[in-house]
Write a protein that holds these residues in place. Sequence first.
Motif, mmCIF file in Angstrom:
data_model
loop_
_atom_site.group_PDB
_atom_site.id
_atom_site.type_symbol
_atom_site.label_atom_id
_atom_site.label_comp_id
_atom_site.label_asym_id
_atom_site.label_seq_id
_atom_site.Cartn_x
_atom_site.Cartn_y
_atom_site.Cartn_z
ATOM 1 N N ASP A 39 0.617 -1.093 0.005
ATOM 2 C CA ASP A 39 -0.032 -0.071 -0.140
ATOM 3 C C ASP A 39 0.901 1.192 -0.004
ATOM 4 O OD1 ASP A 39 -2.837 1.141 0.567
ATOM 5 O OD2 ASP A 39 -1.518 2.301 2.066
ATOM 6 N N GLY A 40 1.903 1.346 0.855
ATOM 7 C CA GLY A 40 2.876 2.495 0.949
ATOM 8 C C GLY A 40 3.445 2.482 -0.320
ATOM 9 N N TRP A 41 4.007 1.628 -0.916
ATOM 10 C CA TRP A 41 4.788 1.837 -2.167
ATOM 11 C C TRP A 41 3.910 2.165 -3.462
ATOM 12 C CZ3 TRP A 41 4.231 -0.639 -7.039
ATOM 13 C CH2 TRP A 41 5.531 -0.621 -7.958
ATOM 14 N N LEU A 42 2.678 1.698 -3.542
ATOM 15 C CA LEU A 42 1.583 2.180 -4.552
ATOM 16 C C LEU A 42 1.470 3.498 -4.377
ATOM 17 C CD1 LEU A 42 -0.678 -0.897 -4.566
ATOM 18 C CD2 LEU A 42 0.728 -0.101 -6.305
ATOM 19 N N ARG A 43 1.021 3.883 -3.198
ATOM 20 C CA ARG A 43 0.796 5.349 -2.975
ATOM 21 C C ARG A 43 1.988 6.227 -3.385
ATOM 22 N NH1 ARG A 43 -3.634 6.314 0.158
ATOM 23 N NH2 ARG A 43 -4.696 4.425 0.940
ATOM 24 N N ALA A 44 3.228 5.738 -3.313
ATOM 25 C CA ALA A 44 4.436 6.780 -3.442
ATOM 26 C C ALA A 44 4.598 6.622 -4.804
ATOM 27 C CB ALA A 44 5.607 6.036 -2.654
ATOM 28 N N ARG A 45 4.625 5.424 -5.579
ATOM 29 C CA ARG A 45 4.504 5.368 -6.808
ATOM 30 C C ARG A 45 3.516 6.317 -7.696
ATOM 31 N NH1 ARG A 45 8.492 3.256 -10.100
ATOM 32 N NH2 ARG A 45 7.733 2.333 -11.957
ATOM 33 N N LEU A 46 2.441 6.102 -7.225
ATOM 34 C CA LEU A 46 1.425 7.177 -7.781
ATOM 35 C C LEU A 46 1.574 8.236 -7.644
ATOM 36 C CD1 LEU A 46 -2.028 5.150 -7.059
ATOM 37 C CD2 LEU A 46 -0.896 5.312 -9.190
ATOM 38 N N ARG A 47 2.023 8.823 -6.450
ATOM 39 C CA ARG A 47 2.524 10.294 -6.309
ATOM 40 C C ARG A 47 3.557 10.598 -7.329
ATOM 41 N NH1 ARG A 47 1.550 9.169 -0.801
ATOM 42 N NH2 ARG A 47 4.002 8.730 -0.705
ATOM 43 N N ARG A 65 4.160 9.347 -10.311
ATOM 44 C CA ARG A 65 3.645 9.657 -11.554
ATOM 45 C C ARG A 65 3.069 11.081 -11.882
ATOM 46 N NH1 ARG A 65 3.495 4.986 -14.720
ATOM 47 N NH2 ARG A 65 1.358 5.744 -15.772
ATOM 48 N N VAL A 66 2.247 11.230 -11.076
ATOM 49 C CA VAL A 66 1.353 12.458 -10.841
ATOM 50 C C VAL A 66 2.473 13.957 -11.115
ATOM 51 C CG1 VAL A 66 0.002 14.059 -9.683
ATOM 52 C CG2 VAL A 66 -0.588 11.571 -9.868
#
Length: 293
Positions: free
Chosen positions: A281-289, A291-292
Amino acid sequence: MSFRTAIVPAAGLGTRFLPTTKSVPKELLPVVDTPAIELVAIEAARAGADRLVIVTSTGKEAVADYFRPAPELEATLEERGKTDLLDAVRRAPNLIAAETAIQDEPKGLGHAVGCAEPNLRPDDDVVAVLLPDDLVPAGTLDRMIKVRAEHGGSVLCAFDVPRDEVGAYGVFDVVDTDDEDVKRVRGMVEKPEPDQAPSTLAAVGRYLLDRAIFDALRRITPGAGGELQLTDAVALLIAEDHPVHVVVHGGERRDLGHPVGFLKVAVDFALQHPEYGPELDGWLRARLRARVQ
């Protein structure tokens, strides 16, 4: 009105997952740490089944082997004190009795189901057919069992699809019942053109079928794609006044049959996993941030 035997068609080549499926059956690809074949076995056992008939082909013996004990591996894990892994390895063999039926040629889903007929017991008046590519909401089989207890005959599972996608599915011609999510089926069409589809309710991979389906399978001829279609056998039963109903599930269709769908399901399962979920969950949130930005 429940069932004791579940049939799982698993003879396909898994071409969408090549080259991996050249040596590893698609049904054994792990959804995080549990293969699809075990997920449907768990579903069947929870609904009352005590036996899994896996319809497979030559060269895919590993699918059935997954449900057999592994004494040497178990002894090693026990010696090393890896009790969690030991429990996981023993889970499938202790879950349900598994056996195989061989589909020697890829002649369609109807043919695959028909190959399991010699494996049936005399008292198997109804069987479940579970397609391991499809995951459905928990309790779907229980709901189907209740509908069969009320209406008799056979009960299938359906979900609503966009009209421009109906050509990929078997589609139901239905009428309403007193229950909003239960429909009586008047007919079925395999892979219709969008403007000719009787509805947008498509078959998803759960079938609770009266034993009469096997007689119907012997009487149908090749249909869409030149294959023996299970939907054509169901349509034949309907034409002969065999009651057929569908349970419409409102959840998302979770499709393990192609790589993107498989990845989506794996991510969902991983996020719910007590060990892997927080880190992912933490990795995905950081990854999406990232990309934005």
